[in-house]
Design an enzyme around this catalytic site. Structure first.
Site, PDB file in Angstrom:
ATOM      1  N   GLY A  11       0.908  -1.054   0.071  1.00  0.00           N
ATOM      2  CA  GLY A  11       0.099  -0.026   0.183  1.00  0.00           C
ATOM      3  C   GLY A  11       0.858   1.253   0.011  1.00  0.00           C
ATOM      4  CD  GLU A  36       9.433   0.021   6.405  1.00  0.00           C
ATOM      5  OE1 GLU A  36       8.206   0.232   5.854  1.00  0.00           O
ATOM      6  OE2 GLU A  36       9.625  -0.545   7.659  1.00  0.00           O
ATOM      7  N   GLY A  76       6.449  -5.977   3.299  1.00  0.00           N
ATOM      8  CA  GLY A  76       6.461  -7.514   3.126  1.00  0.00           C
ATOM      9  C   GLY A  76       6.975  -8.082   2.046  1.00  0.00           C
ATOM     10  CB  ALA A 105       6.153 -16.820  -1.092  1.00  0.00           C
ATOM     11  CB  VAL A 121      -0.086  10.746  13.193  1.00  0.00           C
ATOM     12  CG1 VAL A 121      -0.488  11.646  12.011  1.00  0.00           C
ATOM     13  CG2 VAL A 121       0.841   9.678  12.492  1.00  0.00           C
ATOM     14  CG  HIS A 162      -1.670 -14.611   3.581  1.00  0.00           C
ATOM     15  ND1 HIS A 162      -1.705 -15.715   3.009  1.00  0.00           N
ATOM     16  CD2 HIS A 162      -0.264 -14.245   3.169  1.00  0.00           C
ATOM     17  CE1 HIS A 162      -0.908 -16.103   2.266  1.00  0.00           C
ATOM     18  NE2 HIS A 162      -0.034 -14.892   2.293  1.00  0.00           N
ATOM     19  N   GLY A 202      -3.208  -3.700   3.948  1.00  0.00           N
ATOM     20  CA  GLY A 202      -3.819  -4.759   4.176  1.00  0.00           C
ATOM     21  C   GLY A 202      -4.963  -4.536   5.177  1.00  0.00           C
TER      22      GLY A 202
HETATM   23  C1  LIG Z   1       7.149 -15.165   4.647  1.00  0.00           C
HETATM   24  C2  LIG Z   1       5.956 -14.486   3.898  1.00  0.00           C
HETATM   25  C3  LIG Z   1       5.390 -14.825   2.931  1.00  0.00           C
HETATM   26  C4  LIG Z   1       4.477 -14.236   2.119  1.00  0.00           C
HETATM   27  N1  LIG Z   1       4.096 -14.661   0.802  1.00  0.00           N
HETATM   28  C5  LIG Z   1       3.344 -13.882   0.378  1.00  0.00           C
HETATM   29  C6  LIG Z   1       3.141 -14.300  -1.173  1.00  0.00           C
HETATM   30  O1  LIG Z   1       3.601 -15.055  -1.721  1.00  0.00           O
HETATM   31  N2  LIG Z   1       1.850 -13.606  -1.810  1.00  0.00           N
HETATM   32  C7  LIG Z   1       1.239 -12.582  -1.045  1.00  0.00           C
HETATM   33  O2  LIG Z   1       0.173 -11.935  -1.947  1.00  0.00           O
HETATM   34  N3  LIG Z   1       1.255 -12.233  -0.043  1.00  0.00           N
HETATM   35  C8  LIG Z   1       2.545 -12.885   0.742  1.00  0.00           C
HETATM   36  N4  LIG Z   1       2.558 -12.415   2.208  1.00  0.00           N
HETATM   37  C9  LIG Z   1       1.750 -11.429   2.844  1.00  0.00           C
HETATM   38  C10 LIG Z   1       2.478  -9.917   2.407  1.00  0.00           C
HETATM   39  O3  LIG Z   1       3.655  -9.940   2.713  1.00  0.00           O
HETATM   40  C11 LIG Z   1       1.421  -9.014   2.931  1.00  0.00           C
HETATM   41  O4  LIG Z   1       0.307  -9.363   2.737  1.00  0.00           O
HETATM   42  C12 LIG Z   1       1.593  -7.781   2.358  1.00  0.00           C
HETATM   43  O5  LIG Z   1       3.094  -7.441   2.562  1.00  0.00           O
HETATM   44  C13 LIG Z   1       0.992  -6.565   3.098  1.00  0.00           C
HETATM   45  O6  LIG Z   1       0.977  -5.290   2.539  1.00  0.00           O
HETATM   46  P1  LIG Z   1       0.723  -4.020   3.285  1.00  0.00           P
HETATM   47  O7  LIG Z   1       0.902  -2.950   2.440  1.00  0.00           O
HETATM   48  O8  LIG Z   1      -0.433  -3.922   4.021  1.00  0.00           O
HETATM   49  O9  LIG Z   1       1.948  -3.897   4.637  1.00  0.00           O
HETATM   50  P2  LIG Z   1       3.442  -4.415   4.530  1.00  0.00           P
HETATM   51  O10 LIG Z   1       4.082  -4.812   3.219  1.00  0.00           O
HETATM   52  O11 LIG Z   1       3.616  -5.474   5.769  1.00  0.00           O
HETATM   53  O12 LIG Z   1       4.226  -3.092   4.914  1.00  0.00           O
HETATM   54  C14 LIG Z   1       4.141  -2.509   6.127  1.00  0.00           C
HETATM   55  C15 LIG Z   1       5.525  -1.741   6.443  1.00  0.00           C
HETATM   56  O13 LIG Z   1       5.363  -0.707   7.470  1.00  0.00           O
HETATM   57  C16 LIG Z   1       6.201  -0.733   8.268  1.00  0.00           C
HETATM   58  N5  LIG Z   1       5.707  -0.126   9.513  1.00  0.00           N
HETATM   59  C17 LIG Z   1       4.915  -0.746  10.386  1.00  0.00           C
HETATM   60  N6  LIG Z   1       4.590   0.264  11.545  1.00  0.00           N
HETATM   61  C18 LIG Z   1       5.443   1.245  11.377  1.00  0.00           C
HETATM   62  C19 LIG Z   1       5.604   2.419  11.848  1.00  0.00           C
HETATM   63  N7  LIG Z   1       4.911   2.827  12.888  1.00  0.00           N
HETATM   64  N8  LIG Z   1       6.318   3.174  11.411  1.00  0.00           N
HETATM   65  C20 LIG Z   1       7.102   3.355  10.081  1.00  0.00           C
HETATM   66  N9  LIG Z   1       7.031   1.978   9.378  1.00  0.00           N
HETATM   67  C21 LIG Z   1       5.956   1.096  10.124  1.00  0.00           C
HETATM   68  C22 LIG Z   1       6.597  -2.268   8.354  1.00  0.00           C
HETATM   69  O14 LIG Z   1       7.846  -2.139   8.645  1.00  0.00           O
HETATM   70  C23 LIG Z   1       6.384  -2.562   6.925  1.00  0.00           C
HETATM   71  O15 LIG Z   1       7.640  -2.691   6.042  1.00  0.00           O
HETATM   72  C24 LIG Z   1       3.892 -12.977   2.921  1.00  0.00           C
HETATM   73  C25 LIG Z   1       4.109 -12.771   4.163  1.00  0.00           C
HETATM   74  C26 LIG Z   1       5.312 -13.394   4.604  1.00  0.00           C
HETATM   75  C27 LIG Z   1       5.717 -13.057   5.994  1.00  0.00           C
END
Ligand SMILES: Cc1cc2nc3c(=O)[nH]c(=O)nc-3n(C[C@H](O)[C@H](O)[C@H](O)COP(=O)(O)OP(=O)(O)OC[C@H]3O[C@@H](n4cnc5c(N)ncnc54)[C@H](O)[C@@H]3O)c2cc1C
Ligand code: SF4
Length: 570
Positions: free
Chosen positions: A39, A58, A109, A114, A256, A499, A532
């Protein structure tokens, strides 16, 4: 930017809220994006493209092929627990209802994921609180298309021995025709080989970095050391940074609040003050303050819930909906597998998730692997045990282990110790598109009443999916190996999931959710959630493609910088 010392930071909360007015300080940024995952990266890229001055805060580190760990034994560079000196990109959080795995890095993530990128079945738009708020099926089609292009999705062409075994087991069980090669965000050579060949940017018309083709080492979840995985730092974030976005790694957002103060009427129309600390600092917090006109929360489902709960509690954002923490979903997952000591082929070869099958309309199984040598997860797997969760299942598990030790002592010891695990083990990731949700609350747990934490509540998430266990047995029969379960699922009746979604779901009002269908936080201006946490139904497939497509849609509603009146609200 306003720097504060630790002494200043420890002022009383009343003094802290005596904030600089926007005309005294100007704005450091138009938008601050919190988190750089799916996102956050989409938001940063699309906002810079529209002419905004953007910062991305980050918490995690930047990773390159040179500093990524070689195997999971390099715990310090794999796991994220900075207070213990572990500064990796993979985080585990333990709750009563689930162990949640998630990423923490520049690129969120995507560094550890994967790379499986699948669209969910269309019926998900007819469930949950987002139902009827938009013509989702029609609208989302074009955003899935953009997201798929930007993430470089291709059908996996590198099938390893684990994928061929999945097909054989599916044939034997009568589901052979459902076998498919996953759609992955990996740069693969057109015919599936050869790997390790470098090409000028193949995805963004020459604007992106050079890339190297996949060698099928199975290492995607340990971070790709070959530059073949389409991580966000090589795509959306790379382009955002090139367009002027400033990325602040190792920077955790801790506050914030509206610039006009934190009273109940402060709606953020005059901008926000964002406070950060250094997430990897040993001594001192290195607190910093930034001002901006708009904020995008993209800290992931858990991260955004946790931050918003904290800010609501401390009075910085008191009007965030009381629906915060509701409708959290875990994709109804169960991890099982099969281990075959001394198997003739290296089961770690291929990409992390190369193929999948459907064992019924709702239940989907993918073959997952770790790279050779990454055996640390072997501590968490044990001999498969059926049965309803609880003390009986634990007793049955103990019986199974003892019987196996008596019958095949050497084989059993080999299967329970971690060395060689990645080469011999195939993890079967089972997901169900069935409704089921839990709630996250901000409470003092009984074992540590000194501060509040996220705690899970609600109906137990099933850890035992009988059909999935039966399939694991079939799979193991093919190789002459042992069907396996996850130890925490048996001992504590707690499933593992990568997930976690929901908690700030899209809805028609703040009595049903936290954001509207444009991802605008109810009761605030120019404040959005793009991650998410907004997902309002169980997807039944890996969620990252949907999170990306939803963020593309949310950003499409924000006008170019020159046309913005900064009054955007739900
Ligand atoms: C081992 C593993 C394998 C996976 N494989 C798959 C796959 O094959 N396919 C798939 O669709 N999904 C997969 N996922 C799930 C996927 O990684 C997540 O669904 C996705 O990354 C979520 O996206 P997001 O934008 O919600 O947040 P994220 O990608 O989790 O990003 C959020 C970021 O915000 C940062 N953050 C949090 N709090 C703060 C704060 N207070 N200040 C600053 N930064 C902060 C975190 O450090 C993180 O980097 C996997 C997850 C794992 C752990
Ligand atoms: S299989 Fe290996 S080379 Fe291919 S994307 Fe995954 S880690 Fe990179």
């Amino acid at each position: 930017m306003v720097n504060t010392t630790i002494a200043e930071a420890s002022h009383s909360s009343r003094e802290e809220r005596t904030l600089p007015r926007k005309h005294e300080v100007g704005y450091d940024f138009d938008f601050i994006v919190i988190g750089s995952g799916f996102g956050g990266s989409v938001s940063a890229h699309r906002l810079t493209e529209k002419g905004y001055k953007v910062a991305v805060m980050e918490m995690g580190r930047r990773w390159t092929p040179d500093n990524l760990p070689r195997t999971s034994w390099s715990i310090r560079r794999w796991i994220w627990r900075p207070k213990l000196g572990l500064r990796g990109f993979f985080n585990l959080r333990f709750f009563r209802h689930a162990t949640i795995f998630h990423g923490c890095a520049v690129g969120g993530g995507s560094i550890t994921f994967a790379c499986t990128l699948l669209p969910p079945p269309e019926k998900v738009w007819e469930n949950g609180s987002w139902r009827g708020l938009a013509d989702w099926k029609t609208e989302m089609a074009r955003h899935y298309e953009t997201a798929s292009r930007m993430l470089g999705i291709t059908e996996n062409k590198i099938l390893g021995p684990a994928d061929h075994l999945l097909k054989k087991a599916a044939d034997a069980a009568g589901f052979g025709e459902t076998f498919y090669c996953t759609k992955v965000g990996i740069f693969q050579a057109a015919d599936g080989g050869p790997g390790n060949q470098t090409f000028a940017d193949p995805f963004f018309g020459g604007e992106g970095p050079a890339r190297t083709t996949c060698i099928g080492c199975g290492g995607c979840m340990m971070g790709c050391r070959y530059g073949a995985k389409n991580t966000l730092d090589l795509g959306y974030l790379y382009l955002a940074e090139k367009n002027g976005a400033r990325i602040f790694p190792e920077t955790r957002v801790v506050n914030v609040q509206p610039i006009t103060g934190a009273g109940a009427n402060a709606d953020g129309s005059a901008g926000y003050l964002v406070e950060t600390v250094k997430s990897t600092a040993w001594i001192g917090q290195q607190r910093q303050r930034f001002t901006c006109r708009g904020v995008v929360f993209s800290a992931s489902s858990l991260g955004t819930m946790e931050l918003l709960f904290r800010l609501k509690e401390k009075g910085s954002l008191p009007a965030v909906s009381n629906q915060l923490g509701q409708h959290v979903r875990t994709n109804s997952e169960s991890l099982i597998g099969a281990r075959t000591p001394g198997y003739s082929q290296d089961l770690s070869q291929g990409v992390a998730i190369g193929s999948g099958i459907y064992i019924d309309e709702h239940t989907h199984i993918e073959a997952v692997r770790y790279p050779s040598g990454s055996d640390a997860m072997g501590f968490l797997t044990t001999i498969l045990t059926n049965g309803r969760p609880g003390p009986r299942r634990v007793a049955l598990w103990l019986k199974n282990v003892i019987v196996s030790l008596v019958r095949h002592p050497i084989k059993t010891v080999r299967v329970l110790q971690p060395l060689g695990w990645a080469r011999e083990f195939v993890c079967l990731l089972c997901m169900q598109a069935l409704e089921g949700e839990i709630e996250m609350r901000w409470q003092r747990p009984w074992f540590w009443p000194f501060r509040r934490f996220l705690v899970s509540r609600g109906e137990k998430v099933p850890t035992y999916i009988p059909k999935a266990n039966e399939f694991a047995q079939k799979y193991a029969q093919l190789t002459g190996g042992f069907p396996m379960s996850m130890l925490p699922e048996i001992l504590f009746d707690v499933p593992g999931t990568a997930h976690c979604i929901g908690g700030c779901v899209i809805a028609d009002s703040c009595t049903r959710g936290v954001v509207d269908a444009h991802h605008r936080v109810f009761n605030y201006k120019n404040m959005y959630v793009c991650d998410g946490s907004v997902v309002a139904a169980n997807l039944g497939v890996n969620p990252s493609l949907t999170i990306t497509a939803l963020a593309e849609r949310a950003m499409s509603f924000i006008p170019p910088a020159g046309e913005m009146d900064w009054k955007d609200s739900a």
